[in-house]
Design a protein around this motif. Structure first.
Motif, short mmCIF file in Angstrom:
data_model
loop_
_atom_site.label_atom_id
_atom_site.label_comp_id
_atom_site.label_asym_id
_atom_site.label_seq_id
_atom_site.Cartn_x
_atom_site.Cartn_y
_atom_site.Cartn_z
N ASP A 167 0.83 -1.21 0.00
CA ASP A 167 0.00 0.00 0.00
C ASP A 167 0.87 1.26 0.00
N THR A 168 1.93 1.23 0.79
CA THR A 168 2.84 2.38 0.83
C THR A 168 3.53 2.57 -0.51
N MET A 169 3.99 1.47 -1.11
CA MET A 169 4.67 1.58 -2.41
C MET A 169 3.72 2.16 -3.46
N GLU A 170 2.48 1.72 -3.44
CA GLU A 170 1.51 2.23 -4.41
C GLU A 170 1.18 3.69 -4.15
N ALA A 171 1.16 4.10 -2.89
CA ALA A 171 0.90 5.50 -2.57
C ALA A 171 2.01 6.39 -3.12
N LEU A 172 3.27 5.95 -3.01
CA LEU A 172 4.38 6.73 -3.54
C LEU A 172 4.31 6.84 -5.06
N MET A 173 3.85 5.78 -5.72
CA MET A 173 3.74 5.81 -7.19
C MET A 173 2.54 6.64 -7.65
N ARG A 174 1.47 6.68 -6.83
CA ARG A 174 0.33 7.54 -7.17
C ARG A 174 0.71 9.01 -6.99
N GLY A 175 1.55 9.26 -6.00
CA GLY A 175 1.99 10.63 -5.75
C GLY A 175 1.41 11.18 -4.46
N VAL A 176 2.17 12.08 -3.83
CA VAL A 176 1.76 12.72 -2.59
C VAL A 176 1.98 14.21 -2.72
N ARG A 177 1.27 14.96 -1.89
CA ARG A 177 1.46 16.41 -1.88
C ARG A 177 2.21 16.80 -0.62
N GLN A 178 3.30 17.54 -0.82
CA GLN A 178 4.12 17.97 0.31
C GLN A 178 4.66 19.36 0.00
N ASP A 179 4.46 20.30 0.92
CA ASP A 179 4.94 21.68 0.73
C ASP A 179 4.44 22.27 -0.58
N ASP A 180 3.15 22.06 -0.86
CA ASP A 180 2.51 22.60 -2.07
C ASP A 180 3.11 22.07 -3.37
N GLU A 181 3.79 20.94 -3.32
CA GLU A 181 4.29 20.29 -4.53
C GLU A 181 3.74 18.88 -4.61
N PHE A 182 3.46 18.44 -5.84
CA PHE A 182 3.02 17.07 -6.06
C PHE A 182 4.25 16.24 -6.41
N LEU A 183 4.55 15.24 -5.58
CA LEU A 183 5.75 14.44 -5.71
C LEU A 183 5.36 12.99 -5.99
N LYS A 184 6.05 12.41 -6.97
CA LYS A 184 5.64 11.08 -7.42
C LYS A 184 6.86 10.25 -7.78
N ALA A 185 6.82 8.97 -7.42
CA ALA A 185 7.87 8.03 -7.81
C ALA A 185 7.50 7.36 -9.12
N LYS A 186 8.50 7.14 -9.97
CA LYS A 186 8.25 6.39 -11.20
C LYS A 186 7.96 4.93 -10.85
N SER A 187 8.70 4.40 -9.89
CA SER A 187 8.45 3.04 -9.41
C SER A 187 8.91 2.94 -7.96
N ALA A 188 8.35 2.00 -7.23
CA ALA A 188 8.74 1.75 -5.84
C ALA A 188 8.46 0.29 -5.54
#
Length: 262
Positions: A167-188
């Motif tokens: 679930d955590t790996m999928e959340a990182l690949m979907r992307g998170v918002r931090q400090d008004d930026e959308f951050l996303k992993a290509k894979s995890a």
């Protein structure tokens, strides 16, 4: 046209050449010669420190032909640096800068036995991060790897303070918002786990400041160690901590292709 590179040793110079008489602006010429960045060149030109054929030039829009241009800075003729491409296994605790105002050890301490006057790191790893860091005097090569539009991937092995789950790996690949930026992993993906922590592999194709640490913070996970293990298909391998080696011709050509350079 494919650039000719002879024996990538750690130092050396060659006379400036531009097959086909390629015309570029004066700041671009200084950058292509490996003398400095375009921004630094513009500042030197504006300060009246640059001459072209013996004449002071203060217009950064001046066009030059690198096949026969005679460029000097502060009265010294600029010749093209032999292209240098190095990889370092950065130890934890070093800052990625040439001179640190706080007197902390820097990544250039690992290059102290080499002529690194015109070498610059390609991007950076923060003080607490480790692993693969490139150095070059080829500014176009560096810019192509750092350009967000080229999407050259960087792969990291990260130790976190809990047991990773899918679930955590999928959340990182979907992307998170931090400090008004959308951050996303290509894979995890999960690598291995211990009693209270685990290692995960995270691949990025964008380079935001402290991106992995911020992504993990957004899902309430602390980063214990962060090691960059690959840039594109260039892998850190078994290079010892603090050690430096030159890239092979094939490695440089592969990175050029990945970043869209001809």
């Amino acid at each position: 046209m494919k650039q000719v590179r002879k024996g990538r040793n750690f130092a050396g110079k060659r006379q400036a050449e531009a097959p086909g008489g390629k015309r570029v602006t004066l700041p671009r010429a200084l950058s292509k010669l490996g003398f400095c960045s375009r921004t630094q060149a513009e500042e030197m030109i504006a300060a009246g420190r640059v001459t072209l054929g013996g004449r002071v030039v203060t217009d950064p829009g001046t066009w030059v032909d690198l096949s026969h241009a005679a460029i000097a800075v502060d009265g010294k003729t600029v010749v093209a640096e032999q292209p240098v491409y190095l990889m370092l296994n950065k130890p934890r605790g070093l800052v990625t800068t040439r001179h640190d105002p706080e007197g902390r050890p820097t990544v250039f301490d690992c290059l102290k036995n080499m002529d690194h006057a015109h070498l610059s790191p390609v991007g950076r790893l923060d003080k607490a991060s480790e692993g693969l860091l490139l150095f070059t005097n080829d500014t176009e090569f560096a810019q192509s790897l750092l350009d967000p539009e080229t999407h050259v991937s960087k792969t990291y092995h990260v130790q976190i303070d809990n047991i990773a789950d899918q679930d955590t790996m999928e959340a990182l690949m979907r992307g998170v918002r931090q400090d008004d930026e959308f951050l996303k992993a290509k894979s995890a993906r999960m690598l291995r786990e211990g009693g209270k922590n685990s290692w995960v592999e995270i691949e990025l194709d964008e380079g935001r400041n402290r991106q992995i640490r911020r992504m993990l913070e957004a899902v309430n996970i602390a980063c214990l160690r962060l090691v960059r293990v690959a840039i594109g298909n260039l892998v850190l391998g078994d290079l010892e901590k603090g050690a430096v080696r030159a890239l092979t011709d094939d490695e440089v050509d592969n990175l050029r292709r990945l970043s869209g350079m001809k």
